[in-house]
Design a protein around this motif. Sequence first.
Motif, mmCIF file in Angstrom:
data_model
loop_
_atom_site.group_PDB
_atom_site.id
_atom_site.type_symbol
_atom_site.label_atom_id
_atom_site.label_comp_id
_atom_site.label_asym_id
_atom_site.label_seq_id
_atom_site.Cartn_x
_atom_site.Cartn_y
_atom_site.Cartn_z
ATOM 1 N N PRO A 1 1.194 9.662 4.762
ATOM 2 C CA PRO A 1 1.005 10.221 6.650
ATOM 3 C C PRO A 1 0.346 8.733 7.082
ATOM 4 O O PRO A 1 -0.407 8.500 6.264
ATOM 5 C CB PRO A 1 -0.358 11.117 6.495
ATOM 6 C CG PRO A 1 0.361 12.180 5.317
ATOM 7 C CD PRO A 1 0.464 11.016 4.388
ATOM 8 N N PRO A 2 0.720 8.605 8.330
ATOM 9 C CA PRO A 2 -0.131 7.446 8.742
ATOM 10 C C PRO A 2 -1.415 6.578 8.928
ATOM 11 O O PRO A 2 -2.501 6.414 8.444
ATOM 12 C CB PRO A 2 0.603 7.059 10.355
ATOM 13 C CG PRO A 2 1.772 8.289 9.754
ATOM 14 C CD PRO A 2 1.765 8.611 9.171
ATOM 15 N N SER A 3 -2.523 8.566 8.588
ATOM 16 C CA SER A 3 -3.395 8.567 8.703
ATOM 17 C C SER A 3 -4.219 8.298 7.418
ATOM 18 O O SER A 3 -5.238 7.821 7.064
ATOM 19 C CB SER A 3 -4.140 10.214 9.118
ATOM 20 O OG SER A 3 -3.726 10.392 8.332
ATOM 21 N N VAL A 4 -3.652 8.797 6.332
ATOM 22 C CA VAL A 4 -4.147 7.912 4.925
ATOM 23 C C VAL A 4 -3.886 6.740 4.723
ATOM 24 O O VAL A 4 -4.563 6.096 3.552
ATOM 25 C CB VAL A 4 -2.967 9.225 4.072
ATOM 26 C CG1 VAL A 4 -3.668 8.604 2.292
ATOM 27 C CG2 VAL A 4 -2.767 10.065 4.200
ATOM 28 N N LEU A 5 -2.709 6.084 5.705
ATOM 29 C CA LEU A 5 -2.913 4.901 4.713
ATOM 30 C C LEU A 5 -3.937 4.093 5.683
ATOM 31 O O LEU A 5 -3.897 2.950 5.244
ATOM 32 C CB LEU A 5 -0.937 4.406 5.755
ATOM 33 C CG LEU A 5 -1.481 3.036 5.116
ATOM 34 C CD1 LEU A 5 -0.101 2.722 3.498
ATOM 35 C CD2 LEU A 5 0.816 2.710 5.792
ATOM 36 N N ALA A 6 -3.711 4.647 6.786
ATOM 37 C CA ALA A 6 -4.891 4.232 7.671
ATOM 38 C C ALA A 6 -6.264 3.791 7.365
ATOM 39 O O ALA A 6 -7.023 2.265 6.757
ATOM 40 C CB ALA A 6 -4.785 4.383 9.247
ATOM 41 N N GLU A 7 -6.869 4.861 5.958
ATOM 42 C CA GLU A 7 -8.125 5.190 5.365
ATOM 43 C C GLU A 7 -7.850 3.944 4.470
ATOM 44 O O GLU A 7 -8.751 3.152 3.915
ATOM 45 C CB GLU A 7 -8.163 6.402 4.827
ATOM 46 C CG GLU A 7 -9.486 6.793 4.392
ATOM 47 C CD GLU A 7 -9.241 7.804 4.547
ATOM 48 O OE1 GLU A 7 -9.914 8.524 3.190
ATOM 49 O OE2 GLU A 7 -9.550 8.862 5.078
ATOM 50 N N ARG A 8 -6.727 4.410 3.317
ATOM 51 C CA ARG A 8 -6.562 3.628 2.606
ATOM 52 C C ARG A 8 -7.130 1.911 2.544
ATOM 53 O O ARG A 8 -7.481 0.786 1.785
ATOM 54 C CB ARG A 8 -4.583 3.853 1.713
ATOM 55 C CG ARG A 8 -4.905 2.880 0.609
ATOM 56 C CD ARG A 8 -3.264 3.543 0.126
ATOM 57 N NE ARG A 8 -3.782 5.236 0.163
ATOM 58 C CZ ARG A 8 -2.373 5.746 -0.208
ATOM 59 N NH1 ARG A 8 -0.646 5.003 0.449
ATOM 60 N NH2 ARG A 8 -2.191 6.691 -0.188
ATOM 61 N N ALA B 1 0.832 -0.280 -0.279
ATOM 62 C CA ALA B 1 0.374 -0.312 -0.049
ATOM 63 C C ALA B 1 1.552 1.230 -0.038
ATOM 64 O O ALA B 1 0.506 1.855 -0.360
ATOM 65 C CB ALA B 1 -1.240 -0.083 1.395
ATOM 66 N N LEU B 2 1.834 1.182 0.269
ATOM 67 C CA LEU B 2 2.948 2.041 0.520
ATOM 68 C C LEU B 2 3.226 2.418 -0.026
ATOM 69 O O LEU B 2 3.978 3.207 -1.306
ATOM 70 C CB LEU B 2 3.821 2.143 1.819
ATOM 71 C CG LEU B 2 4.823 3.447 2.740
ATOM 72 C CD1 LEU B 2 3.857 4.685 2.473
ATOM 73 C CD2 LEU B 2 5.679 2.907 3.873
ATOM 74 N N TYR B 3 4.159 1.331 -1.753
ATOM 75 C CA TYR B 3 4.734 0.914 -2.474
ATOM 76 C C TYR B 3 4.950 2.392 -3.152
ATOM 77 O O TYR B 3 5.711 3.302 -3.411
ATOM 78 C CB TYR B 3 4.970 -0.100 -2.953
ATOM 79 C CG TYR B 3 5.991 -0.423 -3.944
ATOM 80 C CD1 TYR B 3 7.256 0.156 -4.179
ATOM 81 C CD2 TYR B 3 5.351 -0.946 -5.391
ATOM 82 C CE1 TYR B 3 8.038 -0.640 -4.797
ATOM 83 C CE2 TYR B 3 6.110 -1.217 -6.237
ATOM 84 C CZ TYR B 3 7.736 -1.168 -6.300
ATOM 85 O OH TYR B 3 8.749 -1.117 -7.451
ATOM 86 N N ASP B 4 3.192 2.499 -4.114
ATOM 87 C CA ASP B 4 2.910 3.175 -5.200
ATOM 88 C C ASP B 4 2.870 5.054 -4.867
ATOM 89 O O ASP B 4 2.591 5.667 -5.455
ATOM 90 C CB ASP B 4 2.089 2.738 -5.567
ATOM 91 C CG ASP B 4 2.556 2.110 -6.541
ATOM 92 O OD1 ASP B 4 2.907 1.503 -6.794
ATOM 93 O OD2 ASP B 4 1.751 0.741 -7.060
ATOM 94 N N PHE B 5 3.384 5.095 -3.218
ATOM 95 C CA PHE B 5 2.102 6.235 -2.095
ATOM 96 C C PHE B 5 3.134 7.074 -1.620
ATOM 97 O O PHE B 5 2.492 7.479 -0.788
ATOM 98 C CB PHE B 5 1.147 6.069 -2.301
ATOM 99 C CG PHE B 5 -0.323 5.835 -3.331
ATOM 100 C CD1 PHE B 5 -0.842 6.441 -4.026
ATOM 101 C CD2 PHE B 5 -0.183 4.603 -3.503
ATOM 102 C CE1 PHE B 5 -1.276 6.220 -4.816
ATOM 103 C CE2 PHE B 5 -1.491 4.358 -4.322
ATOM 104 C CZ PHE B 5 -1.764 4.934 -5.212
ATOM 105 N N GLU B 6 4.652 6.993 -1.700
ATOM 106 C CA GLU B 6 5.564 7.476 0.029
ATOM 107 C C GLU B 6 5.743 8.651 -0.851
ATOM 108 O O GLU B 6 5.595 8.549 -2.042
ATOM 109 C CB GLU B 6 6.049 6.263 -0.371
ATOM 110 C CG GLU B 6 7.239 5.390 -1.517
ATOM 111 C CD GLU B 6 8.161 4.402 -0.663
ATOM 112 O OE1 GLU B 6 8.569 4.779 0.228
ATOM 113 O OE2 GLU B 6 8.867 3.719 -1.448
#
Length: 150
Positions: A53-60, A45-50
């Motif tokens: 922020p942790p909050s964005v990753l949590a939502e995704r 999930a982080l790979y293409d969008f780094e």
Amino acid sequence: MTSTSELTDHTGYWMRMVSNAVSQEFARKVSDEDVTVAEWAFMRALYDFEPTPPSVLAERMGMTKGAISKLAERLAAKGLVRRVESRDDKRAHTLSLTTEGRAKIPVLASLADENDAEFFGVLTKEERDALDRILRVLAARRQLTAPPVD
């Protein structure tokens, strides 16, 4: 007197049986790379969008911020993720893959592809396409958007 259905009368029973078998084999494969399935999902999930922020990753990912923080800590301890504090706000930070974490993504993706091929290779292309189509329709109609991570 009403009859009581058998476990095997339920579609969910068969879906769970298949899902468990696929997931357990994949978990075994990624454990050889020293990651869990949840850690793999986080990293992918982080790979293409780094940086993210942790909050964005949590939502995704459909996870709590606390769960994301725990995964980030575990992956940072393994040297696969880094946390970068904001210059403007010391409470804010972003997450990124390290060079080692980024290099692991193609390896783990290959294991996922291999696992699918091994497990679903017993189906014809038409059967596989039908299964994928039906599962996607079910997910869409049930508005299932969070990736399965456990």
